[in-house]
Design an enzyme around this catalytic site. Structure first.
Site, PDB file in Angstrom:
ATOM      1  N   ARG A  22       0.849  -1.189   0.000  1.00  0.00           N
ATOM      2  CA  ARG A  22       0.000   0.000   0.000  1.00  0.00           C
ATOM      3  C   ARG A  22       0.883   1.237   0.000  1.00  0.00           C
ATOM      4  O   ARG A  22       1.750   1.374   0.857  1.00  0.00           O
ATOM      5  CB  ARG A  22      -0.875  -0.012   1.249  1.00  0.00           C
ATOM      6  CG  ARG A  22      -2.210   0.602   1.035  1.00  0.00           C
ATOM      7  CD  ARG A  22      -3.111   0.295   2.196  1.00  0.00           C
ATOM      8  NE  ARG A  22      -3.698  -1.040   2.122  1.00  0.00           N
ATOM      9  CZ  ARG A  22      -4.659  -1.456   2.931  1.00  0.00           C
ATOM     10  NH1 ARG A  22      -5.132  -0.660   3.860  1.00  0.00           N
ATOM     11  NH2 ARG A  22      -5.158  -2.672   2.816  1.00  0.00           N
ATOM     12  N   SER A 113      -8.126  -0.610   0.476  1.00  0.00           N
ATOM     13  CA  SER A 113      -9.170  -0.815   1.470  1.00  0.00           C
ATOM     14  C   SER A 113      -9.803   0.492   1.941  1.00  0.00           C
ATOM     15  O   SER A 113     -10.329   1.235   1.143  1.00  0.00           O
ATOM     16  CB  SER A 113      -8.601  -1.613   2.632  1.00  0.00           C
ATOM     17  OG  SER A 113      -9.631  -2.046   3.461  1.00  0.00           O
ATOM     18  N   HIS A 114      -9.679   0.778   3.235  1.00  0.00           N
ATOM     19  CA  HIS A 114     -10.363   1.935   3.820  1.00  0.00           C
ATOM     20  C   HIS A 114      -9.596   3.236   3.596  1.00  0.00           C
ATOM     21  O   HIS A 114     -10.086   4.303   3.942  1.00  0.00           O
ATOM     22  CB  HIS A 114     -10.521   1.714   5.314  1.00  0.00           C
ATOM     23  CG  HIS A 114      -9.207   1.446   5.980  1.00  0.00           C
ATOM     24  ND1 HIS A 114      -8.545   0.246   5.823  1.00  0.00           N
ATOM     25  CD2 HIS A 114      -8.407   2.228   6.713  1.00  0.00           C
ATOM     26  CE1 HIS A 114      -7.403   0.302   6.469  1.00  0.00           C
ATOM     27  NE2 HIS A 114      -7.281   1.494   7.023  1.00  0.00           N
ATOM     28  N   LYS A 126      -2.731  -6.487  -3.688  1.00  0.00           N
ATOM     29  CA  LYS A 126      -2.473  -7.672  -2.866  1.00  0.00           C
ATOM     30  C   LYS A 126      -2.668  -8.934  -3.690  1.00  0.00           C
ATOM     31  O   LYS A 126      -3.462  -8.968  -4.628  1.00  0.00           O
ATOM     32  CB  LYS A 126      -3.347  -7.679  -1.608  1.00  0.00           C
ATOM     33  CG  LYS A 126      -4.834  -7.512  -1.843  1.00  0.00           C
ATOM     34  CD  LYS A 126      -5.593  -7.338  -0.514  1.00  0.00           C
ATOM     35  CE  LYS A 126      -7.077  -7.114  -0.770  1.00  0.00           C
ATOM     36  NZ  LYS A 126      -7.873  -6.873   0.442  1.00  0.00           N
ATOM     37  N   ASP A 277     -16.436  -0.909   3.728  1.00  0.00           N
ATOM     38  CA  ASP A 277     -15.242  -0.132   3.397  1.00  0.00           C
ATOM     39  C   ASP A 277     -14.949  -0.157   1.901  1.00  0.00           C
ATOM     40  O   ASP A 277     -15.725  -0.698   1.102  1.00  0.00           O
ATOM     41  CB  ASP A 277     -14.041  -0.617   4.212  1.00  0.00           C
ATOM     42  CG  ASP A 277     -13.537  -1.965   3.738  1.00  0.00           C
ATOM     43  OD1 ASP A 277     -14.350  -2.749   3.216  1.00  0.00           O
ATOM     44  OD2 ASP A 277     -12.325  -2.235   3.879  1.00  0.00           O
ATOM     45  N   ASP A 279     -13.030  -1.815  -0.149  1.00  0.00           N
ATOM     46  CA  ASP A 279     -13.007  -3.062  -0.916  1.00  0.00           C
ATOM     47  C   ASP A 279     -14.046  -4.070  -0.444  1.00  0.00           C
ATOM     48  O   ASP A 279     -14.023  -5.231  -0.873  1.00  0.00           O
ATOM     49  CB  ASP A 279     -11.605  -3.680  -0.900  1.00  0.00           C
ATOM     50  CG  ASP A 279     -11.116  -4.010   0.484  1.00  0.00           C
ATOM     51  OD1 ASP A 279     -11.527  -3.324   1.443  1.00  0.00           O
ATOM     52  OD2 ASP A 279     -10.316  -4.953   0.638  1.00  0.00           O
ATOM     53  N   ASP A 281     -14.672  -5.599   2.436  1.00  0.00           N
ATOM     54  CA  ASP A 281     -14.442  -6.710   3.355  1.00  0.00           C
ATOM     55  C   ASP A 281     -14.749  -6.362   4.809  1.00  0.00           C
ATOM     56  O   ASP A 281     -14.778  -7.244   5.660  1.00  0.00           O
ATOM     57  CB  ASP A 281     -13.010  -7.283   3.209  1.00  0.00           C
ATOM     58  CG  ASP A 281     -11.917  -6.261   3.397  1.00  0.00           C
ATOM     59  OD1 ASP A 281     -12.225  -5.082   3.656  1.00  0.00           O
ATOM     60  OD2 ASP A 281     -10.735  -6.646   3.270  1.00  0.00           O
ATOM     61  N   ARG A 282     -14.989  -5.082   5.097  1.00  0.00           N
ATOM     62  CA  ARG A 282     -15.311  -4.716   6.479  1.00  0.00           C
ATOM     63  C   ARG A 282     -16.762  -4.298   6.604  1.00  0.00           C
ATOM     64  O   ARG A 282     -17.404  -3.959   5.622  1.00  0.00           O
ATOM     65  CB  ARG A 282     -14.464  -3.540   6.936  1.00  0.00           C
ATOM     66  CG  ARG A 282     -13.008  -3.805   6.886  1.00  0.00           C
ATOM     67  CD  ARG A 282     -12.315  -2.707   7.611  1.00  0.00           C
ATOM     68  NE  ARG A 282     -10.894  -2.766   7.383  1.00  0.00           N
ATOM     69  CZ  ARG A 282     -10.038  -2.047   8.052  1.00  0.00           C
ATOM     70  NH1 ARG A 282     -10.474  -1.215   8.972  1.00  0.00           N
ATOM     71  NH2 ARG A 282      -8.757  -2.156   7.804  1.00  0.00           N
ATOM     72  N   THR A 344      -2.836  -9.825  13.957  1.00  0.00           N
ATOM     73  CA  THR A 344      -3.670  -8.974  13.115  1.00  0.00           C
ATOM     74  C   THR A 344      -3.447  -9.273  11.633  1.00  0.00           C
ATOM     75  O   THR A 344      -2.316  -9.425  11.188  1.00  0.00           O
ATOM     76  CB  THR A 344      -3.330  -7.499  13.406  1.00  0.00           C
ATOM     77  OG1 THR A 344      -3.681  -7.222  14.761  1.00  0.00           O
ATOM     78  CG2 THR A 344      -4.069  -6.557  12.480  1.00  0.00           C
ATOM     79  N   GLU A 363     -12.087  -9.515  13.444  1.00  0.00           N
ATOM     80  CA  GLU A 363     -11.096  -8.572  13.937  1.00  0.00           C
ATOM     81  C   GLU A 363     -11.806  -7.333  14.473  1.00  0.00           C
ATOM     82  O   GLU A 363     -12.864  -6.953  13.972  1.00  0.00           O
ATOM     83  CB  GLU A 363     -10.151  -8.141  12.819  1.00  0.00           C
ATOM     84  CG  GLU A 363      -9.291  -9.251  12.270  1.00  0.00           C
ATOM     85  CD  GLU A 363      -8.212  -8.695  11.334  1.00  0.00           C
ATOM     86  OE1 GLU A 363      -7.073  -8.578  11.784  1.00  0.00           O
ATOM     87  OE2 GLU A 363      -8.527  -8.376  10.183  1.00  0.00           O
ATOM     88  N   GLU A 364     -11.158  -6.697  15.459  1.00  0.00           N
ATOM     89  CA  GLU A 364     -11.729  -5.495  16.057  1.00  0.00           C
ATOM     90  C   GLU A 364     -11.889  -4.360  15.055  1.00  0.00           C
ATOM     91  O   GLU A 364     -12.612  -3.412  15.300  1.00  0.00           O
ATOM     92  CB  GLU A 364     -10.885  -5.035  17.244  1.00  0.00           C
ATOM     93  CG  GLU A 364      -9.388  -4.890  16.997  1.00  0.00           C
ATOM     94  CD  GLU A 364      -8.990  -3.842  15.998  1.00  0.00           C
ATOM     95  OE1 GLU A 364      -9.584  -2.760  16.045  1.00  0.00           O
ATOM     96  OE2 GLU A 364      -8.087  -4.117  15.179  1.00  0.00           O
ATOM     97  N   SER A 365     -11.159  -4.442  13.937  1.00  0.00           N
ATOM     98  CA  SER A 365     -11.177  -3.387  12.934  1.00  0.00           C
ATOM     99  C   SER A 365     -12.379  -3.494  12.007  1.00  0.00           C
ATOM    100  O   SER A 365     -12.346  -2.976  10.901  1.00  0.00           O
ATOM    101  CB  SER A 365      -9.888  -3.442  12.134  1.00  0.00           C
ATOM    102  OG  SER A 365      -9.686  -4.750  11.620  1.00  0.00           O
ATOM    103  N   LYS A 376     -12.335 -11.542   5.051  1.00  0.00           N
ATOM    104  CA  LYS A 376     -13.444 -10.970   5.788  1.00  0.00           C
ATOM    105  C   LYS A 376     -14.462 -10.467   4.772  1.00  0.00           C
ATOM    106  O   LYS A 376     -14.116 -10.209   3.628  1.00  0.00           O
ATOM    107  CB  LYS A 376     -12.971  -9.866   6.721  1.00  0.00           C
ATOM    108  CG  LYS A 376     -12.070  -8.809   6.119  1.00  0.00           C
ATOM    109  CD  LYS A 376     -11.444  -7.989   7.234  1.00  0.00           C
ATOM    110  CE  LYS A 376     -10.649  -6.810   6.711  1.00  0.00           C
ATOM    111  NZ  LYS A 376      -9.271  -7.157   6.384  1.00  0.00           N
ATOM    112  N   ARG A 496      -1.591   2.150  17.162  1.00  0.00           N
ATOM    113  CA  ARG A 496      -2.916   1.704  17.567  1.00  0.00           C
ATOM    114  C   ARG A 496      -2.847   1.254  19.025  1.00  0.00           C
ATOM    115  O   ARG A 496      -1.966   0.459  19.390  1.00  0.00           O
ATOM    116  CB  ARG A 496      -3.395   0.542  16.718  1.00  0.00           C
ATOM    117  CG  ARG A 496      -3.427   0.822  15.218  1.00  0.00           C
ATOM    118  CD  ARG A 496      -4.465  -0.052  14.522  1.00  0.00           C
ATOM    119  NE  ARG A 496      -4.335  -0.055  13.073  1.00  0.00           N
ATOM    120  CZ  ARG A 496      -4.748   0.937  12.273  1.00  0.00           C
ATOM    121  NH1 ARG A 496      -5.283   2.028  12.794  1.00  0.00           N
ATOM    122  NH2 ARG A 496      -4.609   0.844  10.965  1.00  0.00           N
TER     123      ARG A 496
END
Ligand code: VG1
Ligand code: CO
Length: 543
Positions: A22, A113-114, A126, A277, A279, A281-282, A344, A363-365, A376, A496
């Site tokens: 990224r 992603s985000h 990826k 998000d 892509d 996945d979230r 993670t 995941e917490e994200s 995800k 984080r």
């Protein structure tokens, strides 16, 4: 057409992070940059001669140009076939599904992603393997090693492929198939969930707002929620993918999806809200005046997944990333099934899913998913919530209250300090490591440190060990703080800080999370000296 062999030299810093490579878009657009990395992927996976690859991305700026380069390079490297989402579009979970369904040898997913998109924002690439999941650490290392000694890449001189036309064409000797990005994915969702029950829910007047955040899930959500499930037209907002995501951050959390939060917390607002998000996945899930933290969402979904047809037989096990709260562990314990805590990044769930040891992961994200794909999956989580809401007839708030009453509540929050000076962030982490022996027994306000270490993971399936996966400080109260540097940022370092406190007192389950976590937050700052070292008074993002 003969493949062109272009001489090149290694470009420093092409090191993949938590989820592929990224960088700023302009870095990817430099001469040879994308080409070097694509060739390093091809070489790192042992070449693509005779292979079939799935290619697609989240539609951000440079998505289409990059796909043309990837296709010409795949052809020049002898790939047999590329399966490409129409318009270059494929959500990450849809790409994962397509790799599995078509028995492809892997895929290239273009997304940051985000992270925001545009010429001055971020781009990413990826590689996913034949199981449909993110490259393992071993493969990632091979790709990175190749970036450091690459001397040439192969590319075909050819015209652009028309990505808009569904059907089959040829590029040199390679077959290119352009497919509808939504159809196969929507069919998979229909096979897992009780669409009739969800349809009845919508028909009864249940109101939902899905914010696609101008990103890739728009076409998926519109087809599934509005067309197949009968949600009212307009349920999906910001549903057309745009190259710069409408100028926003396609990050589904209360900060970046504030517009959705405002609708959900307004009097007379919808019954259920969700966002996804860049892509796809979230996911973010929010009931009427009731935000669900991702860690809690994982626990509730794991607890009640059996209400959906695809999971009626129950779960083999649950896996969460280590920074995710232990709420899911309590569900696993009650069900008597295995529970795993991984580093993670979704790549660490792959072996557990392939081995049939975990059925649901999170995941917490804001990433949740299952063994239906190897990524995800944002819409999957939203549909499982809808299935549960339809079958139970309860509101999101009622489901959360039930859950906390039964299992206790793991108050949870993540504080992010973004674009921090990288040297300062590394020193902060190093100084924490130096305190592992001295911290236990020390008091910070009402909290006493029980343990301090750096998380390392031994994969229970292949025995590989991953070290340096975040610093943990546990308190005797059952509270915890974790410190970790992000592997997806493109500017400086992002620190984080993951904060958690278990509460089982029935009278204390309805507090504001930041208030309930105040002692842990204060201790986290004193232990690491966050404010002093970062020069920040407060986190940039609190989720
Ligand atoms: C972040 C999240 C992590 C997630 C990763 C990729 O990584 O914390 O949980 O797996 O993004 O998600 P990091 O290293 O910045 O903390 V995605 O939606 O970017 O594929
Ligand atoms: Co994502």
């Amino acid at each position: 057409m003969t493949p062109n062999i272009v001489q090149t030299t290694p470009i420093p810093g092409q090191k993949p992070g938590t989820s592929g490579l990224r960088k700023k878009t302009r870095i990817f657009m430099q001469p040879h940059y994308l080409e070097n990395y694509v060739q390093a992927i091809f070489d790192g996976i042992g070449g693509v001669q005779g292979k079939t690859l799935v290619v697609g991305g989240d539609g951000r700026y440079f998505n289409d140009r990059a796909i043309q380069v990837i296709l010409r390079m795949a052809a020049a490297n002898g790939a047999a076939e590329c399966i490409v989402g129409q318009g270059g579009i494929l959500s990450t979970p849809a790409a994962s599904h397509l790799i599995r369904k078509r028995g492809a040898d892997g895929g290239l997913i273009l997304s940051a992603s985000h992270n925001p998109g545009g010429p001055d924002e971020d781009f990413g690439l990826k590689y996913n393997g034949p199981n449909g999941g993110p490259a393992t650490e071993g493969v990632t290392e091979k790709i990175f090693a190749r970036t450091t000694d690459i001397d040439s890449y192969r590319i075909l001189e050819a015209h652009d492929v028309d990505l808009g036309a569904i059907g089959v064409t040829n590029l040199g000797d390679m077959r290119v198939e352009i497919v509808d990005p939504v159809t196969d994915y929507a069919a998979l969702m229909e096979s897992l969930f009780d669409f009739d029950a969800i349809r009845r829910l919508f028909a009864s007047g249940f109101r939902m707002r899905f914010d696609a955040m101008h990103a890739v899930t728009g076409p998926y959500a519109t087809e599934i929620l509005e067309t197949r499930l009968g949600a009212a037209p307009g349920t999906v907002v910001n549903g057309i993918p745009s190259p710069d995501f409408g100028g926003g951050h396609p990050d589904p959390n209360p900060i970046w999806a504030k517009d959705l939060m405002d609708h959900m917390y307004a009097d007379g607002g919808p019954d259920f809200g969700a966002a996804s998000d860049g892509d796809g996945d979230r996911n973010m899930v929010v009931g009427a005046k009731c935000y669900v933290s991702p860690s809690d969402s994982l626990a509730v979904l794991a607890d009640l997944a059996h209400l959906a047809p695809g999971y009626a037989r129950g779960l083999a096990g649950i896996a969460r990333s280590m920074p995710t709260s232990a709420a899911a562990d309590r569900v696993a314990a009650a069900k008597g099934i295995e529970c795993f805590a991984t580093p993670t990044g979704w790549k660490f769930f792959g072996n557990l899913l392939d081995a049939g040891r975990a059925t649901i992961c999170g995941e917490e994200s804001a990433g949740t998913g299952s063994d239906h794909v190897r990524e995800k999956d944002g819409l999957w989580a939203v549909l499982l919530w809808l299935n549960i809401l339809a079958v139970t007839g309860k509101s999101v708030q009622a489901l959360m209250d039930d859950h906390w009453a039964r299992y206790g509540r793991n108050y949870y929050s993540r504080h992010d300090y973004e674009a921090v000076d990288a040297a300062a962030a590394n020193t902060l982490m190093a100084d924490l490591r130096a305190q592992f022996d001295s911290l236990p027994g020390q008091s910070f306000g009402p909290l006493v440190v029980e343990m301090a270490d750096e998380f390392a993971y031994d994969d229970p399936v292949d025995g590989s060990r991953s070290t340096g996966q975040g610093i943990r400080v546990g308190f005797t109260s059952g509270g915890r703080v974790m410190y970790r540097l992000s592997g997806t940022g493109t500017e400086g370092a992002t620190l984080r800080v993951y904060l958690e406190q278990l509460e089982t007192d029935p009278a204390a389950l309805a507090q504001d999370a930041q208030a309930a976590l105040a002692p842990v937050i204060a201790a986290a700052d004193r232990i690491a000296g966050i404010r002093a070292r970062t020069g920040r008074d407060a986190p940039d993002v609190i989720t």
